[in-house]
Design a protein around this motif. Structure first.
Motif, PDB file in Angstrom:
ATOM      1  N   PHE A 174      -2.561  15.205  33.447  1.00 47.51           N
ATOM      2  CA  PHE A 174      -3.105  16.472  32.954  1.00 47.51           C
ATOM      3  C   PHE A 174      -2.019  17.529  32.782  1.00 47.51           C
ATOM      4  N   ASN A 175      -0.907  17.395  33.504  1.00 46.15           N
ATOM      5  CA  ASN A 175       0.235  18.272  33.231  1.00 46.15           C
ATOM      6  C   ASN A 175       0.762  18.029  31.827  1.00 46.15           C
ATOM      7  N   ALA A 176       0.793  16.763  31.421  1.00 46.10           N
ATOM      8  CA  ALA A 176       1.224  16.445  30.052  1.00 46.10           C
ATOM      9  C   ALA A 176       0.216  16.951  29.038  1.00 46.10           C
ATOM     10  N   ILE A 177      -1.062  16.788  29.329  1.00 40.19           N
ATOM     11  CA  ILE A 177      -2.117  17.159  28.383  1.00 40.19           C
ATOM     12  C   ILE A 177      -2.123  18.656  28.104  1.00 40.19           C
ATOM     13  N   VAL A 178      -2.026  19.481  29.157  1.00 39.41           N
ATOM     14  CA  VAL A 178      -2.087  20.936  28.929  1.00 39.41           C
ATOM     15  C   VAL A 178      -0.818  21.454  28.272  1.00 39.41           C
ATOM     16  N   GLU A 179       0.279  20.731  28.437  1.00 41.87           N
ATOM     17  CA  GLU A 179       1.542  21.187  27.852  1.00 41.87           C
ATOM     18  C   GLU A 179       1.670  20.805  26.389  1.00 41.87           C
ATOM     19  N   THR A 180       1.147  19.646  26.011  1.00 43.16           N
ATOM     20  CA  THR A 180       1.356  19.129  24.660  1.00 43.16           C
ATOM     21  C   THR A 180       0.163  19.317  23.728  1.00 43.16           C
ATOM     22  N   ALA A 257       4.836  27.474  33.995  1.00 44.51           N
ATOM     23  CA  ALA A 257       5.532  28.742  33.767  1.00 44.51           C
ATOM     24  C   ALA A 257       6.372  29.125  34.985  1.00 44.51           C
ATOM     25  N   ARG A 258       5.823  28.926  36.167  1.00 40.70           N
ATOM     26  CA  ARG A 258       6.577  29.272  37.384  1.00 40.70           C
ATOM     27  C   ARG A 258       7.745  28.316  37.584  1.00 40.70           C
ATOM     28  N   ALA A 259       7.587  27.056  37.190  1.00 42.47           N
ATOM     29  CA  ALA A 259       8.702  26.105  37.282  1.00 42.47           C
ATOM     30  C   ALA A 259       9.856  26.554  36.392  1.00 42.47           C
ATOM     31  N   ARG A 260       9.536  27.071  35.222  1.00 44.71           N
ATOM     32  CA  ARG A 260      10.603  27.542  34.325  1.00 44.71           C
ATOM     33  C   ARG A 260      11.329  28.752  34.913  1.00 44.71           C
ATOM     34  N   VAL A 261      10.602  29.596  35.636  1.00 47.34           N
ATOM     35  CA  VAL A 261      11.249  30.726  36.303  1.00 47.34           C
ATOM     36  C   VAL A 261      12.179  30.226  37.404  1.00 47.34           C
ATOM     37  N   ILE A 262      11.714  29.255  38.173  1.00 48.92           N
ATOM     38  CA  ILE A 262      12.562  28.672  39.215  1.00 48.92           C
ATOM     39  C   ILE A 262      13.859  28.135  38.609  1.00 48.92           C
ATOM     40  N   ALA A 263      13.741  27.434  37.497  1.00 48.60           N
ATOM     41  CA  ALA A 263      14.934  26.887  36.841  1.00 48.60           C
ATOM     42  C   ALA A 263      15.881  28.001  36.389  1.00 48.60           C
ATOM     43  N   SER A 264      15.332  29.068  35.829  1.00 46.80           N
ATOM     44  CA  SER A 264      16.172  30.171  35.353  1.00 46.80           C
ATOM     45  C   SER A 264      16.876  30.873  36.507  1.00 46.80           C
ATOM     46  N   VAL A 265      16.219  30.936  37.666  1.00 45.53           N
ATOM     47  CA  VAL A 265      16.840  31.525  38.854  1.00 45.53           C
ATOM     48  C   VAL A 265      17.937  30.603  39.383  1.00 45.53           C
ATOM     49  N   CYS A 266      17.631  29.331  39.458  1.00 37.00           N
ATOM     50  CA  CYS A 266      18.578  28.371  40.027  1.00 37.00           C
ATOM     51  C   CYS A 266      19.839  28.206  39.187  1.00 37.00           C
ATOM     52  N   GLU A 267      19.706  28.308  37.877  1.00 32.97           N
ATOM     53  CA  GLU A 267      20.875  28.067  37.027  1.00 32.97           C
ATOM     54  C   GLU A 267      21.964  29.119  37.223  1.00 32.97           C
ATOM     55  N   LYS A 268      21.628  30.234  37.871  1.00 31.92           N
ATOM     56  CA  LYS A 268      22.616  31.287  38.136  1.00 31.92           C
ATOM     57  C   LYS A 268      23.297  31.123  39.484  1.00 31.92           C
ATOM     58  N   LEU A 269      22.873  30.167  40.281  1.00 32.52           N
ATOM     59  CA  LEU A 269      23.399  30.006  41.627  1.00 32.52           C
ATOM     60  C   LEU A 269      24.700  29.215  41.623  1.00 32.52           C
ATOM     61  N   PRO A 270      25.656  29.594  42.464  1.00 39.05           N
ATOM     62  CA  PRO A 270      26.969  28.924  42.456  1.00 39.05           C
ATOM     63  C   PRO A 270      26.904  27.479  42.930  1.00 39.05           C
ATOM     64  N   ALA A 279      10.002  20.379  31.785  1.00 36.18           N
ATOM     65  CA  ALA A 279       8.918  20.214  30.819  1.00 36.18           C
ATOM     66  C   ALA A 279       7.564  20.594  31.401  1.00 36.18           C
ATOM     67  N   THR A 280       7.412  20.414  32.729  1.00 36.19           N
ATOM     68  CA  THR A 280       6.107  20.680  33.345  1.00 36.19           C
ATOM     69  C   THR A 280       6.300  21.419  34.666  1.00 36.19           C
ATOM     70  N   ASN A 281       5.924  20.824  35.782  1.00 36.40           N
ATOM     71  CA  ASN A 281       5.941  21.545  37.060  1.00 36.40           C
ATOM     72  C   ASN A 281       7.004  21.052  38.033  1.00 36.40           C
ATOM     73  N   ILE A 282       7.964  20.265  37.548  1.00 32.54           N
ATOM     74  CA  ILE A 282       9.001  19.706  38.417  1.00 32.54           C
ATOM     75  C   ILE A 282      10.369  20.235  37.994  1.00 32.54           C
ATOM     76  N   VAL A 283      11.122  20.717  38.990  1.00 33.95           N
ATOM     77  CA  VAL A 283      12.478  21.209  38.737  1.00 33.95           C
ATOM     78  C   VAL A 283      13.435  20.375  39.591  1.00 33.95           C
ATOM     79  N   ILE A 284      14.359  19.669  38.939  1.00 33.73           N
ATOM     80  CA  ILE A 284      15.337  18.855  39.652  1.00 33.73           C
ATOM     81  C   ILE A 284      16.723  19.440  39.421  1.00 33.73           C
ATOM     82  N   VAL A 285      17.331  19.866  40.524  1.00 35.81           N
ATOM     83  CA  VAL A 285      18.620  20.546  40.499  1.00 35.81           C
ATOM     84  C   VAL A 285      19.709  19.579  40.946  1.00 35.81           C
ATOM     85  N   GLU A 286      20.787  19.524  40.207  1.00 32.39           N
ATOM     86  CA  GLU A 286      21.938  18.712  40.594  1.00 32.39           C
ATOM     87  C   GLU A 286      22.964  19.582  41.297  1.00 32.39           C
ATOM     88  N   LEU A 287      23.457  19.089  42.427  1.00 30.21           N
ATOM     89  CA  LEU A 287      24.473  19.796  43.192  1.00 30.21           C
ATOM     90  C   LEU A 287      25.867  19.323  42.791  1.00 30.21           C
TER      91      LEU A 287
END
Length: 337
Positions: A174-180, A257-270, A279-287
């Motif tokens: 359903f995450n895919a369905i509401v997004e696409t 929408a909140r996942a995208r905010v998390i990603a935008s916050v994280c991309e600024k971190l050192p 794409a949906t509700n999962i944010v995977i950050v590489e260290l």
């Protein structure tokens, strides 16, 4: 405030869902007499335009039941190397079905029709018979990645042309369905069987639905019983699933929408090297190389931010029903310290 981002399985039933559970009419599901379970199965089968459905304990159980019905000993399942059915279901493909697995390397866990076509074993007694293709949508290890309609149609058409069943691990379908804007009916047309989780973003406390043909679900019910899945007054739980489908599907967009905010916050971190596409509700950050995901997760937990190590140098955040705007604000402040 504890900020829970380890998984969307940490959701709790809402007040409305609890009321629906407490007031549900009950019976004995093993005898096929729990009216609420029957209503849930009929509702989901109709939604996906399948003949029948089976209420199961979990997505793992519904996936493993499906594989056990589709595949016999000595045959093989074709799936992506990141698939949940391979990585996170306790070796169930081998233990339950006695089957082999042919792993392919897709794009963020997504396979294409050419890969699948090339992977089908030849009609040769030396080869393991390819008997099932299994996809995952959204792909957990792929950062919640989504298949396009075009890709799914091509794969579906090919599998039918060679008479190999196509199964979907739709834990977050359903995450895919509401997004696409794709529809349940489309998925029902593309796939022979689908496992649909109710206990992640939809917020039910437990449960998954397996849909397919009448004959398939009859066989699946026998396998469920063999696995100890013959539950009795399960309508208490089925009522939560019905409530989730009626009231908590469209709100999944808020999680995205909140996942995208998390990603935008994280991309600024050192300490963030990169982030998988969100794409949906999962944010995977590489260290960065040399930084441990286990250590980073422990450090964040000390600040009240709960997330998961997802490999030696990856950290996963998952948004859900219990993660609201206040929690997002608190996350932003704490992780930026």
């Amino acid at each position: 405030m504890k900020i829970e981002l380890r998984s969307d399985t940490f959701t709790l039933p809402t007040a409305g869902m609890r009321e629906a559970m407490f007031s549900a009419p009950l019976g004995d599901d093993v005898f096929g007499e729990d009216p609420t379970v029957n209503a849930l199965e009929e509702k989901v089968a109709k939604l996906f335009q399948k003949e029948a459905a089976l209420f199961c304990v979990s997505g793992t159980q519904s996936n493993q039941i499906a594989i056990s019905v589709h595949v016999s000993k000595g045959q093989e399942v074709i799936c992506d190397e990141l698939s949940h059915i391979y990585l996170y279901e306790g070796g169930g493909i081998m233990a339950n079905a006695g089957a082999s697995v042919k792993l392919l390397k897709g794009d963020l866990g997504r396979l294409n029709v050419d890969q699948i076509r090339a992977a089908i074993s030849p009609d040769d007694i030396h080869a393991c018979e390819s008997r099932l293709v299994s996809l995952e949508n959204t792909v957990n290890k792929g950062g919640g990645s989504i298949y396009t309609s075009e890709a799914l149609q091509e794969i579906s058409d090919f599998c039918r042309s060679i008479d190999v069943p196509l199964h979907l691990d739709g834990a977050r379908i359903f995450n895919a369905i509401v997004e696409t804007g794709q529809t349940p009916a489309q998925f029902g047309n593309w796939f022979d069987t689908i496992s649909i989780c109710l206990s992640k973003g939809l917020g039910a406390p437990i449960g998954s639905i397996l849909v397919g043909s009448t004959d398939f679900i009859k066989k699946a019910r026998r396998v469920r019983k063999r696995l100890g899945g013959g539950w009795r007054q399960a309508g208490l739980l089925a009522a939560a699933g019905i409530y989730a489908l009626d009231h908590q599907v469209e709100r999944l967009k808020e999680d995205h929408a909140r996942a995208r905010v998390i990603a935008s916050v994280c991309e600024k971190l050192p300490w963030v090297k990169s982030i998988l596409p969100v794409a949906t509700n999962i944010v995977i950050v590489e260290l960065p190389a040399g930084m441990s995901s286990v250590d980073k997760v422990a450090e964040l937990r000390e600040k009240g931010v709960y997330c998961s190590p997802f490999g030696p140098t990856y950290v996963r955040f998952v948004t859900h029903l219990g993660f609201d705007d206040a929690a997002l604000q608190a996350f932003t402040e704490r992780i930026s310290e």
